[in-house]
Write an enzyme that holds these catalytic residues in place. Sequence first.
Site, short mmCIF file in Angstrom:
data_model
loop_
_atom_site.label_atom_id
_atom_site.label_comp_id
_atom_site.label_asym_id
_atom_site.label_seq_id
_atom_site.Cartn_x
_atom_site.Cartn_y
_atom_site.Cartn_z
N THR A 110 4.83 -0.72 -1.86
CA THR A 110 3.82 -0.41 -2.47
C THR A 110 3.54 -0.88 -3.75
OG1 THR A 110 1.24 0.32 -3.45
CG2 THR A 110 3.05 1.55 -2.14
N HIS A 120 -8.83 -0.68 2.63
CA HIS A 120 -8.90 -2.04 2.60
C HIS A 120 -9.81 -3.41 3.88
CE1 HIS A 120 -6.19 -1.92 -1.29
NE2 HIS A 120 -7.55 -1.26 -1.72
N VAL A 148 -4.44 -5.38 5.77
CA VAL A 148 -5.60 -6.22 6.56
C VAL A 148 -5.21 -7.00 7.20
CG1 VAL A 148 -6.91 -5.69 4.44
CG2 VAL A 148 -5.51 -8.14 5.40
N ARG A 193 -4.17 -17.24 6.41
CA ARG A 193 -4.38 -16.82 7.34
C ARG A 193 -3.99 -16.73 8.30
NH1 ARG A 193 -10.63 -18.71 6.69
NH2 ARG A 193 -11.52 -16.56 5.06
N CYS A 245 -26.46 -6.07 11.14
CA CYS A 245 -26.48 -5.56 12.11
C CYS A 245 -26.60 -4.54 13.51
CB CYS A 245 -26.39 -4.46 11.32
SG CYS A 245 -25.61 -2.26 12.17
#
Length: 229
Positions: free
Chosen positions: A201, A131, A115, A83, A160
């Site tokens: 990829t 993703h 991401v 992260r 939500c």
Amino acid sequence: MNASDSILEQAAQHILSSEYVVALVGAGLSAESGVPTFRGPGGLWTKLGEPSMNGFQDFMQNPEAWWKDQLDQQKDPDRTQFREAIEKARPNPGRYALADLERMGILKMTITQNVDDLHVQAGQEKLAEIHGNRTKMRCISCESRWHRDHFEGEDYPLTCPECRGLVKSDTVMFGEPIPRSVLGTCFHHTELSDCMIAIGTSATVSPAASFPSLVQERGGIFIEANPNP
């Protein structure tokens, strides 16, 4: 002109002569920005093993416990390190090149498995983040999305404000269905494409791995930019 230059020239000509160019991007494009790849030599999962296939099921069974685990920086040092690498990352020339092609009207859509939000930071707008995006949150029921700061200060688990469904990070977990709206966008642009460029990829994760074949089956061009076979 050497062999590499000749191949690049051929690729450029194919791109210029195509009517609907789509890029399929994987973690390799972020490596130059300092973000570890997942598979391949030196990849995060190559070294540590792939995460549990039950991530989404664990979230659904106990969202509160899942959030507590995610917010614990000491729980998984490797995850925390990953992260931190993403937080520090900035777009590299490859990202800006895609943004330039988009602005020129050549690149119609980028389907990205990344991401890290670096496409957006580079200025791209025509994106299908298959993703998800780590800077966003998503309702698993109505698929509404918000920036992660939208829920700052609220209690977990999140719900939500539109439909009261469960809200999770936008990144797609193992075992989680890809959001229908994103998947539909990916197939729509793949069907229109007469030239697909696959960049960084391994093309081992479905359904993204099938997109180049769908383009080729209709007589389209497939261009691969990848240092590994």
